[in-house]
Enzyme design. Sequence first.
Site, mmCIF file in Angstrom:
data_model
loop_
_atom_site.group_PDB
_atom_site.id
_atom_site.type_symbol
_atom_site.label_atom_id
_atom_site.label_comp_id
_atom_site.label_asym_id
_atom_site.label_seq_id
_atom_site.Cartn_x
_atom_site.Cartn_y
_atom_site.Cartn_z
ATOM 1 N N GLU A 50 0.814 -1.222 0.000
ATOM 2 C CA GLU A 50 0.000 0.000 0.000
ATOM 3 C C GLU A 50 0.848 1.272 0.000
ATOM 4 O O GLU A 50 0.420 2.305 -0.506
ATOM 5 C CB GLU A 50 -0.965 0.009 1.187
ATOM 6 C CG GLU A 50 -2.097 -1.013 1.092
ATOM 7 C CD GLU A 50 -1.712 -2.388 1.625
ATOM 8 O OE1 GLU A 50 -0.521 -2.603 1.937
ATOM 9 O OE2 GLU A 50 -2.605 -3.246 1.729
ATOM 10 N N PHE A 112 -11.083 -7.462 14.295
ATOM 11 C CA PHE A 112 -10.024 -7.914 13.391
ATOM 12 C C PHE A 112 -9.754 -6.859 12.308
ATOM 13 O O PHE A 112 -10.666 -6.368 11.665
ATOM 14 C CB PHE A 112 -10.429 -9.241 12.740
ATOM 15 C CG PHE A 112 -9.418 -9.745 11.754
ATOM 16 C CD1 PHE A 112 -8.144 -10.126 12.180
ATOM 17 C CD2 PHE A 112 -9.705 -9.812 10.403
ATOM 18 C CE1 PHE A 112 -7.196 -10.570 11.266
ATOM 19 C CE2 PHE A 112 -8.763 -10.256 9.491
ATOM 20 C CZ PHE A 112 -7.493 -10.638 9.927
ATOM 21 N N GLN A 113 -8.506 -6.529 12.138
ATOM 22 C CA GLN A 113 -8.054 -5.515 11.166
ATOM 23 C C GLN A 113 -8.722 -4.154 11.371
ATOM 24 O O GLN A 113 -8.977 -3.429 10.414
ATOM 25 C CB GLN A 113 -8.229 -6.005 9.726
ATOM 26 C CG GLN A 113 -7.260 -7.152 9.400
ATOM 27 C CD GLN A 113 -7.164 -7.475 7.922
ATOM 28 O OE1 GLN A 113 -8.113 -7.289 7.172
ATOM 29 N NE2 GLN A 113 -6.009 -7.972 7.493
ATOM 30 N N LYS A 162 -17.560 -0.962 6.441
ATOM 31 C CA LYS A 162 -18.014 -1.958 5.469
ATOM 32 C C LYS A 162 -19.533 -1.936 5.282
ATOM 33 O O LYS A 162 -20.032 -2.040 4.161
ATOM 34 C CB LYS A 162 -17.559 -3.349 5.921
ATOM 35 C CG LYS A 162 -17.651 -4.389 4.837
ATOM 36 C CD LYS A 162 -16.997 -5.704 5.252
ATOM 37 C CE LYS A 162 -17.081 -6.719 4.119
ATOM 38 N NZ LYS A 162 -16.445 -7.995 4.497
ATOM 39 N N MET A 476 24.032 8.610 1.299
ATOM 40 C CA MET A 476 24.015 9.901 1.984
ATOM 41 C C MET A 476 24.427 9.728 3.449
ATOM 42 O O MET A 476 25.128 10.565 4.002
ATOM 43 C CB MET A 476 22.630 10.549 1.888
ATOM 44 C CG MET A 476 22.602 12.017 2.295
ATOM 45 S SD MET A 476 23.729 13.028 1.306
ATOM 46 C CE MET A 476 22.597 13.738 0.123
#
Lengths: 571, 180
Positions: A50, A112-113, A162, A476
Site C-alpha cells: 500500500e 479484526f483488522q 463496510k 548519503m
Amino acid sequence: MGKISGAKALLEALKKEGVSIIFGIPGGAILPIYDELYDFDIRHVLCQHEQSAAHMADGFARACGKPGVCFATSGPGATNLVTGIANAYMDSSPLIAVTGQVPKSMIGKDAFQEVDIIGITTPITKYNFQPRSASEIPEIVKKAFFIASTGRKGPVLIDIPKDVQTEEFEAEFPEKVTIRGYNPYKKPCEKQINIAVKWLASAERPMILAGGGAIYSEASSYILKISEFLLAPVATSLMGKGVFPEDHPLSLGLLGMHGTLAANKLVSEADVLLSVGTRFSDRTTGKVDEFCKEAKVIHIDIDEAEISKNKKVDLAIIADASEALKAIYEKLINYLSKKEETPWFKRVKEFKEIWEGWIFEEESNKELKPIPILKILRKILPIDSILVTEVGQNQMWSALYFKVFKPKTFITSGGLGTMGFGLPASIGAKAAKPDVPVVDVAGDGSFMMTENALSVSVAENLPIIAVIINNKVLGMVAQWQRLFYGKRYSAVKLDRVDFVKLAEAYGAHGVRVQDLNEFSNALKECLKLDVASVIDVPISPEENVLPMVPPGSSLEKIMGVEKWDWVMKKG
Amino acid sequence: MGLGDEKGLILISAVVEHKPGVLHRISNMFRRRDFNIESISVGVTEFKDLARMTITVKGDEKIADQVVKQMSKLIDVIHVEALNWGNSVQRELALIKLKAETHEKRSEIMDYTSVFRGRIIDVARESLIVEITGDSEKINAFINLTKQFGIIEVARTGITALARGPSSIGEEVKKNLNER
C-alpha cells in the site's frame, strides 16, 4: 438514479471527478467496493504494497496536476498507506486515499483488522472523513476533491465502514459543495502588491526564489517574465525545480544544503528576495537566522500559516502565486522599463560561468561517476521526459546536475525525504503521461525499499526505466559519516542484490554497465523497449554530493568549493 | 499593554464546527506544532452547530500569531482570533469540595464564600461544595484561603472569555458564512 449501494456511489462519485485510474490493494473491509469495481469502467492498478499505491497516486498527481487516488483495506492496509500520505502532505500533493473500515457496530471494539486511521492520519492529511451512512458519500467525495485540489493542496482520506459500503440509498450527486470553514480562494491585496512593486523596482540586486507552490499554481510564465524584466536571477527549492528553465542565463539552479555555488553565494548578496510558494525549509535556507539577512524578503504564499513560520519576512502576500505575480508584473511594466545589463546581472553571469565551467566541463574519462551519468541522461532524454528520484545522494545529484526545463518533469520527495518513493512514483507518473519516457534515478538503498513495485510496472504495462546509481552503501548516510562522524561507517554497507537478476525475476529488462559509453547505449536501448527496465550503474562508494552546506550552517559555508576560494573572497 | 497577561498567557477564542472529532483535530494540531494548551473550554454558541472554544496558551506574540494561523487553517474552524487580555473579560468556574466537620468551620467557610460572592451548592454532614466564578486569580485566592479546612476535590472549567464592547466574533462568523 434509484437505489444504489454506498460502494457504487463512491465509484460513481469518483468517476464524476474524472478519476480514470486507481492504485490499490483489496482486502476484507473494502471488498464491497472492489466487487462494484469489477463492473466499473475505471482502471485499477494492483499494487504489491500500500505504501507504493500511495506513492503511485502521488506521482500521478505530480505529473498531471489532478488528484491521484489510492485504495486500501482497513487496519494494516490503511497503516501501510501512512508513509505515502505523509509524503504527499509534506509536499502538498493532492491525493485521495480511500480505506475500508470494519462495520460501524464493531468500531472501537478492537475488531479484526481495525485501526483508528482517522486518528492516525489527522496530523498528516489536509482533512479526513468517515461517512456513517451511505447517503453522505456523494457529498464527501465532492468535498474531498475540493479540499485536496484547492488552496494549498494536500491529501484527504475517506474511511468507509463496510456496512456503509453495502447500505443502499437513493443517490443524489451534488454539483458543487461549500465548506463554511474553508475558503481557498485568496485574492492578492493591492496595497501589498504596490509595495512589492516599489521594492522590486528600486532593487539593485533582486532575486527570485521559487518553490513547489509556484509549480502547483502554474506560475512559471510570470516568474520568467518578471525575472527577465528585472534581470533577477531565479533559484529554486528542491520542490520548485522545473518552474524556471535551467538552461536560462538567469537560472541559478537549486538553493540550499546541496544548492549550486551560484545560488548559495548570490542569495546572500541579494537586496530584495521575491520568494514564491516556498516555506523556507531548513534544507533550503541553511541556518535561518543568517539566511538572506541583507535583503528585504517578500513572501507570496496561499497558506497564511507559512508566513513568518520559519523565516520572518518583510512583506507577505497571501494569494495564489500566479495571480499575485501577474499583478506584480503588470504594475512593474508600467512603473519602469525593462532592465538591460546591470552590474548584478554581470555578477550572476560570472558566477554561473564558474559553476558551469566546473561542473559541466567535458569528461575525457569514461569512468562511471555521478555528474557525467546525469549529463548523459539529460543529453539522451527528450525534454518532456519525467525524471523521478529516490531519496539520498541520487536525489541530490539529480537536483544539482540534471537540468530541468519544464514544470512537473522533475518529481521527488522533498519534505519527508521518503526512501522508496521514486520507483512507485515513476509508475504513477507513467500512468499520467504514458507517452513520455519516465526515468527513476535510484540509489541502491532507496530502490530496495519498494523494489517489488517493479512487478506492478511489468504486470500493469506501465514501463519505466530505473537507473540505479549503485554505490553499494546507504550513500548519503555514508557521506555524513565520512564528513561529520570521522569515517565511522556504522551500518551503511549494502551489497546484497544482483539488480539485473532481480529485474529479470520480475519480468523486466535488466542490464549492468561498466563505463559511460555502455551506459549511454543501454539507456538508448531501454528507451526503445516497452517493458520496465533496470540499469545497474556501479559507482565508487566514496563519491560525495558536493558542494554541500553542513546541516545547521549558514549558506555561505559551502564545502567542496575550496578551489573557488578566490571567487568567494572577491564578493 | 501586550496581547498576553502578565504570566505570558495568550487567550485564543475560536468558533468551530460542533461535531465529533473537532476537538481531536484542534488539540492534535497543538501537540503537533508544539504549542502547549494551559486550559481549554468548549461550549455551544448562539449559532446552530457551532461551538466556541477558549484556549489559553503559554507564549509570546509570535506564538499567538502562529496559533491563530494554524488554527484558521483547520477546515472545522470557522473563525479564530487572539483576544487582548486587557480588552476582554475572562471567567472561570470552580467547584470546590471542602471538609466541614464542625459547625464553626461550616460557618467560617460560608463567610468566606459570601465575601467571594460564591455559593454553597451542596451540604453534607462533613463536607460542603462551593461554587465560585471569577478570574483565575480570584479562584486561586479562594482555594488558598480555604486550604486550611481541607480540600477534598476541585473541578475547574478553565478560562472562558469574550472581547469587551459591542463587536463580536459572531459578526465575523456571519461575514465568513455570507462570503461563501
